[in-house]
Design an enzyme around this catalytic site. Structure first.
Site, short mmCIF file in Angstrom:
data_model
loop_
_atom_site.label_atom_id
_atom_site.label_comp_id
_atom_site.label_asym_id
_atom_site.label_seq_id
_atom_site.Cartn_x
_atom_site.Cartn_y
_atom_site.Cartn_z
CD GLU A 101 -2.52 -5.18 2.73
OE1 GLU A 101 -3.63 -4.84 2.30
OE2 GLU A 101 -1.85 -4.48 3.52
CG PHE A 155 2.64 3.85 -6.63
CD1 PHE A 155 2.87 3.67 -5.27
CD2 PHE A 155 1.40 4.30 -7.05
CE1 PHE A 155 1.88 3.93 -4.34
CE2 PHE A 155 0.40 4.57 -6.12
CZ PHE A 155 0.65 4.39 -4.77
#
Ligand code: 5GP
Length: 178
Positions: A101, A155
């Site tokens: 991931e 982010f």
């Protein structure tokens, strides 16, 4: 184009991926084959590099399965309701899988995917390898077996991670300024 503040540069990424590949190879040295499950799209860049490094160490047969999961209705934030958008057609029954991931954020995606692989696909075991980890945002407990870097609650983009379909191809990990 927005200015990006570099968090992890290309050289650091290369060194870290090599180090992670060595750990995985060492822990799987007695197995005939290593089975990876790459989470599309974000983890593809990391997965390609990681698997190349594992193969460069020699003596390993590798299989890389591709899956796509996401929140209902799309969107960059996990709504909490995850679905399989492209499942596994291959038989992984009894196999020891390593999910690859890009980033673990709330943990909802990986929690869901692990359950899917174990319960629906009858995998023998499931480990998790994530390049980035943002533990400050965790909503569910998920054990990440191999982690590259822990990042702050920002982010991040680059090295496969996008913002609205952009920035995936950046060779570094960064934060959009402003
Ligand atoms: P989860 O919240 O379920 O752990 O994370 C699911 C997905 O959200 C990740 O696989 C990734 O695609 C996306 N995501 C989470 N945090 C970030 C981030 O900081 N940047 C980008 N580009 N995607 C993120």
């Amino acid at each position: 184009m927005e200015e990006i503040e570099v968090l992890i540069d290309e050289e650091e990424i290369g060194l870290k991926v090599r180090e992670m590949a060595k750990v995985i190879a060492r822990e799987h040295k007695d197995e005939k084959e290593i089975y990876f499950v790459t989470v599309l799209e974000g983890a593809r860049t990391f997965s390609d590099d990681l698997i190349k490094e594992v193969m460069a160490l020699g003596g390993f047969k590798v299989k890389n399965y591709l899956v796509k999961v996401g929140s209902y209705g799309g969107g960059s934030e996990s709504s909490g309701k995850i679905e399989v958008k492209k499942g596994l057609v291959e038989d992984v029954c009894g196999k020891e899988l390593i999910i690859v991931e890009d980033i673990v954020d709330t943990g909802l995606t990986l929690c869901f995917l692990k359950e899917y692989l174990l319960k629906e696909k009858n995998a023998g075991s499931v480990k998790i390898c994530s390049f980035l980890d943002k533990p400050s945002r965790r909503k569910v407990d998920v054990n990440v077996d191999y982690v590259g870097y822990v990042v702050p609650d920002k982010f991040v983009v680059g090295y496969g991670l996008d913002y609205g379909g952009r920035y995936r191809e950046l060779p570094y990990v960064g934060v959009i300024k402003g």
